[in-house]
Enzyme design. Sequence first.
Site, PDB file in Angstrom:
ATOM      1  N   ASN A  39       0.848  -1.180   0.000  1.00 53.90           N
ATOM      2  CA  ASN A  39       0.000   0.000   0.000  1.00 53.90           C
ATOM      3  C   ASN A  39       0.891   1.239   0.000  1.00 53.90           C
ATOM      4  OD1 ASN A  39      -1.583   2.252   1.165  1.00 53.90           O
ATOM      5  ND2 ASN A  39      -3.198   0.711   1.327  1.00 53.90           N
ATOM      6  N   GLU A  52      -2.597  -4.557  -3.416  1.00 50.81           N
ATOM      7  CA  GLU A  52      -2.865  -5.464  -4.529  1.00 50.81           C
ATOM      8  C   GLU A  52      -2.726  -4.746  -5.868  1.00 50.81           C
ATOM      9  OE1 GLU A  52      -5.369  -6.678  -0.930  1.00 50.81           O
ATOM     10  OE2 GLU A  52      -4.773  -4.816  -1.905  1.00 50.81           O
ATOM     11  N   CYS A  77     -10.154  -5.359  -0.286  1.00 54.07           N
ATOM     12  CA  CYS A  77     -11.331  -4.490  -0.276  1.00 54.07           C
ATOM     13  C   CYS A  77     -12.059  -4.628  -1.623  1.00 54.07           C
ATOM     14  CB  CYS A  77     -10.902  -3.038  -0.039  1.00 54.07           C
ATOM     15  SG  CYS A  77      -9.996  -2.347  -1.454  1.00 54.07           S
ATOM     16  N   ASP A 140      -8.253   5.191   4.304  1.00 56.41           N
ATOM     17  CA  ASP A 140      -7.963   4.078   3.400  1.00 56.41           C
ATOM     18  C   ASP A 140      -9.215   3.283   3.063  1.00 56.41           C
ATOM     19  OD1 ASP A 140      -5.662   2.738   2.038  1.00 56.41           O
ATOM     20  OD2 ASP A 140      -6.392   1.005   3.144  1.00 56.41           O
TER      21      ASP A 140
END
Length: 143
Positions: A39, A52, A77, A140
């Site tokens: 991230n 990702e 997510c 986030d």
Amino acid sequence: MDEFMEAAIAQAKQGKQEGGIPIGSVLVKDGKIIGQGHNKRVQDGDPVTHAEIDCLRNAGRIGSFKDTILYSTLMPCYLCAGAVVQFGIKKVIAGESRTFPGAREFMVSHGVEVIDLNLDECEQLMSEFIATHPELWNEDIGE
């Protein structure tokens, strides 16, 4: 724990050292890591650079993603689950989903095999981060 989740955790720790959110990811094909990332929302000032997404960008254009496995220290997510479904990744292995449930049902409903390893190390990384940086975490996840 396998070498691929260990590599994802190393990515998460690198992100933490850089002052970012400690989530890491690796993409595996034919038993080899072909992409990895973490991230970088804080580091790059980019709201969509989740672990990702960074990992997939670093893997580059590989043609088909159908024979790949995506590892992430945290359950993906909806943004990242959307990329999984869009690119036809058929298997996701998450380090944990206790600190954030993610979009497991969405991926499963689109034919993705999702494995939650429920690892204490991954949970601790996130719990400590959320406790010390709640405003960054809420940003986030869109809270």
